[in-house]
Scaffold this motif. Structure first.
Motif, short mmCIF file in Angstrom:
data_model
loop_
_atom_site.label_atom_id
_atom_site.label_comp_id
_atom_site.label_asym_id
_atom_site.label_seq_id
_atom_site.Cartn_x
_atom_site.Cartn_y
_atom_site.Cartn_z
N CYS A 14 1.25 -1.43 0.36
CA CYS A 14 0.32 -0.43 0.02
C CYS A 14 0.19 1.41 -0.22
O CYS A 14 0.45 1.98 -0.52
N GLU A 15 1.94 1.22 0.65
CA GLU A 15 2.85 1.98 1.09
C GLU A 15 3.69 2.46 -0.66
O GLU A 15 3.64 3.47 -0.84
N ARG A 16 3.77 1.31 -0.94
CA ARG A 16 4.53 1.37 -1.80
C ARG A 16 3.59 1.86 -3.39
O ARG A 16 4.48 3.34 -4.31
N ARG A 17 2.52 2.23 -3.69
CA ARG A 17 1.95 2.54 -4.62
C ARG A 17 1.14 3.87 -3.97
O ARG A 17 1.36 4.44 -5.13
N LYS A 18 1.33 4.03 -2.75
CA LYS A 18 0.61 5.13 -2.24
C LYS A 18 2.73 6.30 -2.58
O LYS A 18 2.29 6.88 -3.00
N ARG A 19 3.86 5.97 -2.85
CA ARG A 19 4.27 6.89 -2.94
C ARG A 19 4.45 6.59 -4.61
O ARG A 19 4.85 7.94 -5.43
N ILE A 20 4.50 5.28 -5.13
CA ILE A 20 3.74 5.67 -6.84
C ILE A 20 3.07 6.06 -7.38
O ILE A 20 3.66 7.28 -8.31
N ALA A 21 2.18 6.42 -6.78
CA ALA A 21 1.06 7.45 -7.24
C ALA A 21 1.30 8.50 -6.66
O ALA A 21 0.86 10.19 -7.94
N GLU A 22 2.13 8.89 -5.63
CA GLU A 22 2.30 10.72 -5.41
C GLU A 22 3.71 10.99 -6.46
O GLU A 22 3.82 11.52 -7.09
#
Length: 146
Positions: A14-22
């Motif tokens: 989830c954090e990785r996806r969040k970072r990628i999204a950011e």
């Protein structure tokens, strides 16, 4: 333990996806800003080009107007010179006519003066009464009937 590990993985995912999204969002924002900057520069350069074109057209119009004004002024001055020339010619003609008239009148006066000297003088106390005596027809009119 499996569940905790699974939760950790999910959390990391989830954090990785969040970072990628950011990151994608930051890239998108950066691209958008860059596009807006390019668009502003394009608009600014277009406006400057239009302004330059308008100024150039104004200058060309001014130059044309100045050329036309100079031609008109030249034409007017030529007309004035022509008008003055015609007026001078008319004045010369008038003076020539006056001189001619004066010469003719002097000539006529001299002829009259010459002829007046040669003309016989009128008889004094004429009126049909030479030497005071009445003659012919005039007797009837001079005689007083009482």
């Amino acid at each position: 333990m499996n569940i905790q590990l699974e939760k950790m993985r999910q959390k990391q995912e989830c954090e990785r996806r969040k970072r990628i999204a950011e990151e994608k969002h930051k890239e998108w924002v950066q691209k958008k800003r860059e596009e807006e900057r390019r668009e502003r520069e394009r608009k600014l350069s277009k406006e400057m080009a239009e302004k330059t074109t308008r100024e150039l057209e104004k200058m060309q119009l001014r130059e044309k107007a100045e050329v036309k004004y100079k031609e008109w002024l030249k034409k007017k001055r030529a007309e004035e010179v022509e008008k003055k020339k015609k007026e001078k010619e008319k004045e010369k003609e008038r003076e020539a006519e006056l001189q001619e008239k004066k010469a003719r009148s002097e000539k006529v006066f001299k002829e009259w003066l010459h002829n007046a000297r040669n003309k016989p003088r009128p008889v004094l106390n004429g009126y049909g009464f030479p030497c005071g005596n009445s003659t012919g027809l005039y007797f009837y009119y001079t005689c007083v009937v009482t």
